[in-house]
Design a protein around this motif. Structure first.
Motif, PDB file in Angstrom:
ATOM      1  N   ALA A   1      -0.156  77.360  53.480  1.00  0.00           N
ATOM      2  CA  ALA A   1      -1.426  77.292  52.740  1.00  0.00           C
ATOM      3  C   ALA A   1      -2.633  77.547  53.648  1.00  0.00           C
ATOM      4  O   ALA A   1      -3.681  77.976  53.185  1.00  0.00           O
ATOM      5  CB  ALA A   1      -1.557  75.932  52.062  1.00  0.00           C
ATOM      6  N   ASP A   2      -2.474  77.310  54.970  1.00  0.00           N
ATOM      7  CA  ASP A   2      -3.556  77.612  55.916  1.00  0.00           C
ATOM      8  C   ASP A   2      -3.449  79.022  56.475  1.00  0.00           C
ATOM      9  O   ASP A   2      -4.117  79.353  57.459  1.00  0.00           O
ATOM     10  CB  ASP A   2      -3.519  76.619  57.091  1.00  0.00           C
ATOM     11  CG  ASP A   2      -3.706  75.193  56.628  1.00  0.00           C
ATOM     12  OD1 ASP A   2      -4.490  75.000  55.680  1.00  0.00           O
ATOM     13  OD2 ASP A   2      -3.046  74.292  57.185  1.00  0.00           O
ATOM     14  N   LYS A   3      -2.581  79.822  55.882  1.00  0.00           N
ATOM     15  CA  LYS A   3      -2.378  81.211  56.319  1.00  0.00           C
ATOM     16  C   LYS A   3      -1.754  81.300  57.713  1.00  0.00           C
ATOM     17  O   LYS A   3      -1.860  82.328  58.386  1.00  0.00           O
ATOM     18  CB  LYS A   3      -3.702  82.002  56.298  1.00  0.00           C
ATOM     19  CG  LYS A   3      -4.348  82.041  54.924  1.00  0.00           C
ATOM     20  CD  LYS A   3      -4.335  83.451  54.380  1.00  0.00           C
ATOM     21  CE  LYS A   3      -4.739  83.482  52.908  1.00  0.00           C
ATOM     22  NZ  LYS A   3      -4.120  84.549  52.168  1.00  0.00           N
ATOM     23  N   GLN A   4      -1.133  80.212  58.155  1.00  0.00           N
ATOM     24  CA  GLN A   4      -0.439  80.231  59.451  1.00  0.00           C
ATOM     25  C   GLN A   4       1.032  80.543  59.204  1.00  0.00           C
ATOM     26  O   GLN A   4       1.570  80.197  58.153  1.00  0.00           O
ATOM     27  CB  GLN A   4      -0.543  78.863  60.137  1.00  0.00           C
ATOM     28  CG  GLN A   4      -1.966  78.384  60.383  1.00  0.00           C
ATOM     29  CD  GLN A   4      -2.742  79.321  61.277  1.00  0.00           C
ATOM     30  OE1 GLN A   4      -2.277  79.700  62.343  1.00  0.00           O
ATOM     31  NE2 GLN A   4      -3.920  79.736  60.827  1.00  0.00           N
ATOM     32  N   ALA A   5       1.654  81.181  60.185  1.00  0.00           N
ATOM     33  CA  ALA A   5       3.071  81.492  60.057  1.00  0.00           C
ATOM     34  C   ALA A   5       3.863  80.208  59.799  1.00  0.00           C
ATOM     35  O   ALA A   5       3.662  79.205  60.470  1.00  0.00           O
ATOM     36  CB  ALA A   5       3.560  82.167  61.321  1.00  0.00           C
ATOM     37  N   ASP A   6       4.750  80.263  58.816  1.00  0.00           N
ATOM     38  CA  ASP A   6       5.535  79.088  58.443  1.00  0.00           C
ATOM     39  C   ASP A   6       6.939  79.226  59.060  1.00  0.00           C
ATOM     40  O   ASP A   6       7.887  79.657  58.415  1.00  0.00           O
ATOM     41  CB  ASP A   6       5.608  79.008  56.910  1.00  0.00           C
ATOM     42  CG  ASP A   6       6.259  77.722  56.440  1.00  0.00           C
ATOM     43  OD1 ASP A   6       6.895  77.019  57.261  1.00  0.00           O
ATOM     44  OD2 ASP A   6       6.146  77.429  55.239  1.00  0.00           O
ATOM     45  N   MET A   7       7.008  78.844  60.336  1.00  0.00           N
ATOM     46  CA  MET A   7       8.234  79.052  61.106  1.00  0.00           C
ATOM     47  C   MET A   7       9.474  78.390  60.487  1.00  0.00           C
ATOM     48  O   MET A   7      10.524  79.052  60.390  1.00  0.00           O
ATOM     49  CB  MET A   7       7.994  78.564  62.543  1.00  0.00           C
ATOM     50  CG  MET A   7       8.945  79.118  63.549  1.00  0.00           C
ATOM     51  SD  MET A   7       8.877  80.922  63.581  1.00  0.00           S
ATOM     52  CE  MET A   7      10.495  81.231  64.161  1.00  0.00           C
ATOM     53  N   PRO A   8       9.385  77.130  60.063  1.00  0.00           N
ATOM     54  CA  PRO A   8      10.582  76.517  59.468  1.00  0.00           C
ATOM     55  C   PRO A   8      11.077  77.308  58.245  1.00  0.00           C
ATOM     56  O   PRO A   8      12.282  77.511  58.077  1.00  0.00           O
ATOM     57  CB  PRO A   8      10.095  75.118  59.056  1.00  0.00           C
ATOM     58  CG  PRO A   8       8.904  74.848  59.912  1.00  0.00           C
ATOM     59  CD  PRO A   8       8.262  76.176  60.170  1.00  0.00           C
ATOM     60  N   ALA A   9      10.148  77.759  57.412  1.00  0.00           N
ATOM     61  CA  ALA A   9      10.543  78.528  56.223  1.00  0.00           C
ATOM     62  C   ALA A   9      11.182  79.855  56.625  1.00  0.00           C
ATOM     63  O   ALA A   9      12.218  80.252  56.073  1.00  0.00           O
ATOM     64  CB  ALA A   9       9.324  78.776  55.337  1.00  0.00           C
TER      65      ALA A   9
END
Ligand code: ASP
Ligand code: MG
Length: 437
Positions: free
Chosen positions: A150-158
């Motif tokens: 939601a913060d436009k940061q890469a979602d590594m776990p996903a």
């Protein structure tokens, strides 16, 4: 498995796509991240801008021109009618999507869909090229596993979780191709990792699959130890630490953004910069491997303004620096180098937009002196392991040069020297001679 990434120029023509094919078919299985063909994303931005402005016909004309280019690419890329047809189907589908976005009101969601089409086309075309040539290749849809939160940061776990089943579904292949740049956001809409984001895709993916190495292929031989425009006989750097690469990034060694290498740094996956035009050259390896220490490179940045604030009130006082920094914060101006004495502080900025206002407010704190047209010269390397030799060498190398500021100790990987820009060439040459030859 390794992850390779090729930028827009590397896939910018049928001929270049064939060069890429040669490089990636060395017998080792790998995941290959591709950008859109060069110029395409810019054109997609232009199309979107026209649509935002309500110029539908202008947008359609640009789409039609771009499509002509791709029709030509398909015609030249494949030998057989079967693959020409496959290529045409991809191009028709993707341009169908672009035309569909011209209907009704335009919005951010449609814009993101437009921007994604370049990578969707280039990856499909290269996958078909591999298949037509007889390689086992599969396309991994980045939209099925690349995620931002939601913060436009890469979602590594996903990303980690999602990429597994995608790889499994693709089965055993020689080459897996995937799209750089594009992803889905927390609302599951199409989104992207910002312009130039394909490198970031490569390091994120490398970290997600625990790759043995990430190779970023461009059109230069890695990073050089000096600026070839000012110094003869510059050499390609064999090895750099992630921390050293981050120091160099500020100096226009824009090859890799520090944010881009972060996933690799954290997952301890080496990143190699390679040259598509010179594939046998080993390039520059960026890693956490501290065994290769010493001085690595020198870089320079022009257009620097030095500001000195001198104040008797600074002596033995606390809170003075805070007052100074608050002024820069207020004018959203970042400070790069900084040195202090007991009664004065010198710092540098590279953005003069609010200089007058900044000087105005600083003058209340003390006497202010400004020097424009300065250059920061930065020597990068592991200073501590070679400290003794190093400091002596650097100071000797600066003989005859009026140094305005020097900063050492902010990081153990860099020494920054501020000089008037007229001494830049001489400084780079002297340092190169003393430290690298
Ligand atoms: N195609 C995208 C761009 O031009 C992403 C990339 O090339 O890295 O920004
Ligand atoms: Mg790029």
């Amino acid at each position: 498995m390794k992850v390779f990434k090729f930028g827009g120029t590397s896939v910018g023509s049928p001929e270049n796509m064939r060069s890429v094919m040669k490089i990636i078919t060395d017998g080792e299985p790998k995941v290959v991240v591709l950008s859109a063909m060069s110029g395409t994303t810019n054109t997609l931005v232009e199309i979107s801008n026209q649509l935002y402005a309500g110029n539908k016909e202008a947008a359609k004309t640009i789409i039609a021109d771009l499509k002509k280019k791709y029709d030509q690419v398909v015609e030249e890329l494949y030998q057989t009618d079967a693959f020409k047809t496959k290529g045409q189907v991809v191009v028709e589908d993707r341009f169908g999507v672009l035309y569909a976005q011209t209907e009704g009101d335009f919005n951010a969601e449609k814009e993101q869909i437009n921007l994604a089409q370049g990578e969707l086309i280039s990856t499909a075309l290269v996958t078909y090229l591999l298949q037509e040539t007889g390689y086992k290749a599969a396309l991994l849809p980045a939209l099925d596993f690349m995620r931002i939160d939601a913060d436009k940061q890469a979602d590594m776990p996903a990303i980690k979780k999602l990429v597994k089943p995608v790889l499994e579904a693709a089965g055993k292949q020689d080459i897996y191709i995937t799209q750089g740049f594009i992803c889905r956001n927390a609302e599951n809409q199409i989104d992207n990792l910002q312009r130039g984001g394909s490198d970031y895709t490569a390091t994120l993916l490398g970290a997600a699959i625990d790759a043995e190495e990430v190779e970023i292929w461009t059109d230069i031989d890695g990073i050089h130890n000096n600026d070839p425009r000012f110094v003869e006989n510059t050499k390609r750097i064999d090895n750099l630490l992630f921390a050293e690469a981050a120091e160099l990034a500020y100096f226009g060694a824009k090859i890799l953004h520090p944010l881009t290498v972060l996933p690799a740094k954290e997952a301890n996956i080496p990143v190699r910069l390679k040259n598509t035009m010179n594939p046998s050259d080993p390039g520059t390896l960026i890693s956490n491997d501290k065994t290769i220490s010493g001085l690595k490179a020198v870089a320079a940045k022009d257009g620097i303004t030095a500001i000195k604030i001198r104040s008797g009130r600074m002596l033995m006082a606390y809170g003075f620096l805070r007052k100074v920094f608050e002024i820069f914060e207020k004018y959203k101006t970042s400070i790069d180098m900084i040195t202090t004495s007991e009664v004065a502080i010198s710092l540098t900025i590279d953005n003069n937009k609010n200089l007058e206002s900044i000087i105005g407010e600083l003058s209340i704190l003390g006497d202010v002196e400004i020097d424009k047209n300065q250059t920061i010269v930065c020597v990068v390397g592991d200073m501590i392991s070679e400290e003794k030799v190093f400091s002596k060498q650097v100071f000797e190398a600066l003989e005859g040069i009026p140094v305005r500021m020097i900063s050492y100790g902010g990081s153990r990987y860099n020494v920054s020297i501020l000089i008037d820009s007229e001494f830049k060439k001489q400084t780079l040459q002297q340092i190169s001679k003393k430290l690298f030859n």
